[in-house]
Design a protein around this motif. Structure first.
Motif, PDB file in Angstrom:
ATOM      1  N   ARG A   8       1.022  -1.209  -0.089  1.00  0.00           N
ATOM      2  CA  ARG A   8       0.044   0.082   0.382  1.00  0.00           C
ATOM      3  C   ARG A   8       0.970   1.436  -0.068  1.00  0.00           C
ATOM      4  NH1 ARG A   8      -3.074  -1.656   3.829  1.00  0.00           N
ATOM      5  NH2 ARG A   8      -4.486  -3.040   2.587  1.00  0.00           N
TER       6      ARG A   8
ATOM      7  N   SER B  43       2.568   2.021  -2.831  1.00  0.00           N
ATOM      8  CA  SER B  43       3.484   2.048  -3.903  1.00  0.00           C
ATOM      9  C   SER B  43       2.605   2.241  -5.203  1.00  0.00           C
ATOM     10  CB  SER B  43       4.279   0.576  -3.974  1.00  0.00           C
ATOM     11  OG  SER B  43       4.833   0.671  -2.754  1.00  0.00           O
ATOM     12  N   THR B  44       3.313   2.710  -6.240  1.00  0.00           N
ATOM     13  CA  THR B  44       2.913   2.791  -7.413  1.00  0.00           C
ATOM     14  C   THR B  44       3.789   2.066  -8.631  1.00  0.00           C
ATOM     15  OG1 THR B  44       3.641   4.551  -7.952  1.00  0.00           O
ATOM     16  CG2 THR B  44       1.478   4.801  -7.212  1.00  0.00           C
ATOM     17  N   GLY B  45       3.145   1.789  -9.883  1.00  0.00           N
ATOM     18  CA  GLY B  45       4.041   1.339 -10.942  1.00  0.00           C
ATOM     19  C   GLY B  45       4.304  -0.053 -10.666  1.00  0.00           C
TER      20      GLY B  45
ATOM     21  N   ASP C 179      -5.867  -0.361  -4.460  1.00  0.00           N
ATOM     22  CA  ASP C 179      -6.488   0.147  -5.779  1.00  0.00           C
ATOM     23  C   ASP C 179      -5.662  -0.340  -6.703  1.00  0.00           C
ATOM     24  OD1 ASP C 179      -7.145   1.712  -7.618  1.00  0.00           O
ATOM     25  OD2 ASP C 179      -6.529   3.668  -7.278  1.00  0.00           O
TER      26      ASP C 179
ATOM     27  N   SER D  40      -2.805   1.052  -8.907  1.00  0.00           N
ATOM     28  CA  SER D  40      -1.290   1.048  -8.401  1.00  0.00           C
ATOM     29  C   SER D  40      -0.442   0.024  -9.048  1.00  0.00           C
ATOM     30  CB  SER D  40      -1.446   1.080  -6.941  1.00  0.00           C
ATOM     31  OG  SER D  40      -1.768  -0.379  -6.819  1.00  0.00           O
TER      32      SER D  40
ATOM     33  N   ASP E 145       0.973  -1.213 -12.689  1.00  0.00           N
ATOM     34  CA  ASP E 145       1.220  -0.911 -14.078  1.00  0.00           C
ATOM     35  C   ASP E 145       0.596  -2.185 -14.788  1.00  0.00           C
ATOM     36  OD1 ASP E 145       2.109   1.191 -13.790  1.00  0.00           O
ATOM     37  OD2 ASP E 145       4.153   0.969 -14.277  1.00  0.00           O
TER      38      ASP E 145
END
Length: 697
Positions: free
Chosen positions: A67, A69-71, A93, A96, A98
């Motif tokens: 939670r 973090s993205t990509g 979500d 988040s 890719d």
């Protein structure tokens, strides 16, 4: 509605018949999977929702670490119908990520998965009909999961090797699956011979290998991060519960460990056994020693390695906040360790307001949800099981549970029965110390007409018959009550009775506390006892907003706090220490155990190191034993005057290890700045709040 239920049961029976009655044919692994899953593909999700119990906790444990973090790239190997993606969407979500790859060899399940992706509108999810042993994404994966699939891959080593080949340095592999233990395994995994034979035989009928080899190979390739072992019900099969495990690992070799994602494991993973003399819960919900007085003597610094008893855990957290290099908290009662684990995980994972609700108010309406999603993934096996069973503690007040909680409930009931709730409220919220003393020595609420009538009639009769005094004396001095409610053991009780009357001892402590310590602004110990909660301006330091955020940073930096369940001497022998906090532990010991402890202190405390303890005796005999072990012993305080905000002990000692002299600065001004020392009032004096029972022993 009825037709839907009937259809659902029919689909479940389809799954059961495919699993138990249909012979699996096929020359290759892919053909066997098709033969097994094709008849139940449409019913797969419904039946497995009540069978694959480890799937949701696995995804929750992974989501808690991802939670923010993205990509990211997620590869779900053996992902079947993409139900894992749907479950993950409830936890984090999906934007988040890719890319999310759902890889499965079974065409029938992939068909269901593609329809689900189309229906849900997941643009970043790709269904791959392929082999987990050969699939490789275009980018390094942040997360790789095997959800009840590794046990169905014959060449599981190839699958694990391939998945780790494209795993990012800060990535993780998560597994949920059925299992049986090895012949000799860890305590939290161990199965008997009959259990191992039975479950391997049952699952082998469906081509599922639940032996220990897969987890052993995972632990060879990856560093363990999280583990949970349990049993889950089988739909329509009474009495039997299939063993399953959840396991998360990270790359062994990486330049820098992501401590936000993989915080240090503070506690032992196995579930410790409770000593038979202890209740099935903790005795202390908060630490019953005043850390403010400890600070003056210990002088904590970053080079310190500190050993302390766990107790309620507040003081262990306080030592980390004070800047100790490493704090080791040990307790023989596993429930005390589980309480500290919960506090540590909550501080690390939750925002301040949630932590305040849990440990300030003692009540949190969403505790079970927080436990599932944020806390349990960072607890040991024993702690997670304990708090799942005791989650109701946070519905009606944490501090009304446990051994000490019984005493708090008794105080609350007594105040209600005697109609003195208003008096208690006035006492804990008295604006000044003078007003507090006036209320305390003025005793019960004179404005309460019902209270006056009660004491004027029934109370008068009870006093004349000496019944009230006898009942009070029994409740206060009864050995069982003292142990299960106040944590006063037999040895400690003997020490008190050698020097004092137990009833007088308690009354003197309470009187001096009320006279010298302000409940509204400073004494959170007795405030909690009287109200079952803390206030924002009167609470342990880890619940103050400023120290809370500093403590959160300190705990995230590595193994600053170790939580152990076992004997104090056993943990003392494992490393050397510069500071040792015995609390009142030595009061509990027999002479042979005291000798063993003194030998360990001599060997394990560094030159110049400090040992502090409190005792129910003003001059405990074991102080000389510690002195003979190579320490300079100094008595800092006694109960002849007000000692500290707890004020329940008769003496406070510090011992400095010889061969490197370290001056002992006896703290001065250990009474709050607004207080003035006065002679203590003896029970039975005209101004005492309680009278001395004539029959107290």
């Amino acid at each position: 509605m009825v037709m839907e239920s009937v259809k659902g049961y029919y689909m479940d029976l389809q799954c059961l018949s495919s699993m138990w009655l249909k012979k699996i044919n096929g020359g290759s692994h892919k053909e066997r999977l098709e033969e097994f899953y094709r008849p139940q593909a449409e019913a797969y999700d419904r039946f497995r929702a009540n069978f694959l119990h480890g799937r949701q906790p696995l995804l929750a444990a992974c989501a808690a670490r991802l939670r923010g973090s993205t990509g990211m790239i997620w590869v779900d190997l053996g992902g079947g119908t993409a139900e894992n993606v749907d479950m993950m969407a409830q936890l984090i979500d999906l934007a988040s990520f890719d890319k999310i790859y759902v890889v499965d060899m079974c065409a029938a399940l992939c068909k269901v998965a593609r329809e689900k992706v189309r229906r849900k509108g997941w643009s970043n999810v790709e269904i791959v009909e392929g082999d987990a042993c050969t699939f490789k994404p275009t980018k390094q994966a942040t997360l790789v999961t095997f959800s009840y699939s590794l046990s169905m891959i014959p060449t599981f080593m190839d699958a694990v090797d391939q998945s780790t080949s494209y795993l990012a340095d800060d990535g993780m592999v998560g597994i949920a699956d059925f299992f049986t233990s090895a012949k000799y395994d860890l305590p939290n995994r161990q199965h008997s011979y009959a259990q191992r034979w039975f479950w391997r035989t049952v699952f082998d009928c469906d081509g599922i290998d639940v032996g220990p080899e897969r987890r052993q190979y995972l632990e060879h390739k990856l560093a363990p991060v999280f583990e949970f072992n349990a049993r889950g019900k089988i739909p329509y099969v009474p009495y039997f519960q299939a063993p399953y495990y959840i396991w998360i690992g990270r790359p062994i070799k990486c330049d820098k460990v992501n401590l936000q994602r993989f915080p240090a494991r503070a506690s032992d993973e196995f579930e410790a056994k409770r000593p038979p003399t202890f209740p099935p819960t903790f005795l202390y919900s908060l630490s019953w020693e005043d850390p403010r007085e400890d600070d003056k003597v210990l002088e904590i610094n970053p080079s310190d390695t500190v050993l302390t008893l766990t107790s309620g855990g507040c003081n262990a957290l306080d030592l980390v906040y004070q800047g100790a290099g490493q704090v080791v908290a040990v307790d023989i009662n596993p429930a005390q360790s589980y309480l500290l684990e919960l506090k540590r995980a909550a501080v690390l994972r939750l925002p301040f307001e949630d932590v305040w609700k849990m440990f300030g108010d003692g009540v949190h309406p969403k505790f079970e949800q927080l436990l599932d999603r944020e806390i349990a993934p960072f607890l040991s096996q024993g702690a997670a099981n304990f708090w799942y069973q005791k989650s109701y503690y946070f519905k009606n007040g944490l501090y009304y549970h446990g051994g000490m909680g019984r005493l708090l409930r008794a105080v609350k009931i007594l105040a209600k029965v005697t109609r003195q709730e208003h008096w208690v409220d006035c006492l804990v919220n008295a604006p000044t110390l003078e007003k507090q003393k006036e209320l305390w020595y003025g005793s019960f609420d004179s404005k309460s007409v019902s209270g006056v009538l009660w004491f004027a009639t029934v109370g008068k009769w009870l006093r004349q018959a000496n019944i009230f005094t006898r009942i009070s004396s029994f409740l206060v001095t009864n050995r069982l009550v003292l142990w299960f409610c106040a944590g006063v053991c037999k040895g400690q009780l003997s020490l008190i009775r050698k020097e004092d009357n137990i009833y007088d001892y308690i009354v003197r402590c309470l009187n001096s506390t009320a006279e010298y310590s302000h409940l509204r602004d400073s004494n959170y110990f007795y405030r909690c006892c009287l109200t079952g909660r803390f206030s924002r301006q009167c609470c342990p330091r880890f619940l103050e907003q400023g120290p809370f955020y500093q403590l959160k940073d300190e705990l995230a930096r590595g193994e600053r706090l170790l939580i152990r369940t076992g004997t104090f001497v056993g943990e003392l022998r494992k490393r050397t220490y510069s500071k040792v906090i015995l609390m009142d532990h030595v009061d509990w010991l027999e002479q042979p155990d005291i000798d063993t402890l003194c030998d360990a202190l001599r060997d394990q405390v560094r030159p110049g190191g400090r040992v502090i303890w409190r005792s129910a005796s003003r001059r405990p005999g074991y102080a000389k034993c510690i002195e003979k072990a190579g320490f300079k012993v100094t008595r800092i305080q006694t109960s002849e005057s007000y000692m500290d905000r707890v004020n329940m002990y008769a003496s406070f000692y510090v011992a400095v290890r010889n061969s490197a002299p370290s001056p002992i600065r006896v703290p001065s001004g250990n009474v709050e700045s607004t207080d003035e020392r006065k002679p203590l009032l003896s029970p039975g004096s005209p101004d005492s709040v309680l009278c001395t029972p004539t029959d107290a022993k």
